[in-house]
Design a protein around this motif. Sequence first.
Motif, PDB file in Angstrom:
ATOM      1  N   PHE A 112       7.309   4.717  12.568  1.00 58.12           N
ATOM      2  CA  PHE A 112       6.075   4.257  11.944  1.00 58.12           C
ATOM      3  C   PHE A 112       6.357   3.634  10.577  1.00 58.12           C
ATOM      4  CE2 PHE A 112       2.139   5.104   9.514  1.00 58.12           C
ATOM      5  CZ  PHE A 112       1.291   4.316  10.263  1.00 58.12           C
ATOM      6  N   ILE A 157       5.876  -0.372   9.446  1.00 56.41           N
ATOM      7  CA  ILE A 157       5.110  -0.806   8.267  1.00 56.41           C
ATOM      8  C   ILE A 157       5.983  -1.655   7.360  1.00 56.41           C
ATOM      9  CG2 ILE A 157       3.987  -0.009   6.153  1.00 56.41           C
ATOM     10  CD1 ILE A 157       2.946   2.351   7.755  1.00 56.41           C
ATOM     11  N   GLU A 189      -5.342  -4.054   6.694  1.00 51.68           N
ATOM     12  CA  GLU A 189      -4.721  -3.388   7.842  1.00 51.68           C
ATOM     13  C   GLU A 189      -4.033  -2.088   7.427  1.00 51.68           C
ATOM     14  OE1 GLU A 189      -1.094  -4.271  10.945  1.00 51.68           O
ATOM     15  OE2 GLU A 189      -2.227  -5.968  10.153  1.00 51.68           O
ATOM     16  N   GLN A 224      -6.739   0.476   6.759  1.00 51.39           N
ATOM     17  CA  GLN A 224      -7.356   0.948   7.997  1.00 51.39           C
ATOM     18  C   GLN A 224      -6.474   1.972   8.692  1.00 51.39           C
ATOM     19  OE1 GLN A 224      -8.111  -2.632  10.168  1.00 51.39           O
ATOM     20  NE2 GLN A 224      -9.994  -3.099   9.048  1.00 51.39           N
ATOM     21  N   GLN A 225      -5.176   1.901   8.471  1.00 53.65           N
ATOM     22  CA  GLN A 225      -4.256   2.849   9.091  1.00 53.65           C
ATOM     23  C   GLN A 225      -3.961   4.038   8.178  1.00 53.65           C
ATOM     24  OE1 GLN A 225      -0.770   0.600  10.060  1.00 53.65           O
ATOM     25  NE2 GLN A 225      -1.790  -0.549  11.675  1.00 53.65           N
ATOM     26  N   GLN A 242      -3.385   7.589   9.483  1.00 53.90           N
ATOM     27  CA  GLN A 242      -2.096   7.891  10.101  1.00 53.90           C
ATOM     28  C   GLN A 242      -1.045   8.260   9.053  1.00 53.90           C
ATOM     29  OE1 GLN A 242      -1.031   4.494  12.436  1.00 53.90           O
ATOM     30  NE2 GLN A 242      -2.739   4.739  13.846  1.00 53.90           N
TER      31      GLN A 242
END
Length: 89
Positions: A5, A9, A79, A82-83, A86
């Motif tokens: 992850f 990114i 973006e 919005q994540q 997580q």
Amino acid sequence: MNGEFVISIAEKGIFTLLIIVGPLLLLALAVGLLVSIFQATTQIQEQTLAFIPKIVAVLVGVVIFGPWMLTTMVNFTAEIFQQMNQFVR
């Protein structure tokens, strides 16, 4: 949050950075090449001659590409936000 992850990114961030600065770098490269050709043909060997046209070209590029660059950065930032859920699980 695992390693994949974080790497994805970072990959998106680097790709966005390259997309944003790419046109300005290509513009500076083209102007530098033209100035170098001009210097070679006229045999003017002034080192500072290349700086002013490059600076002007990049500033014109920022004016032309600025709205697109800003939109790209805002979309990437939105973006990321919005994540956010997580990131902090």
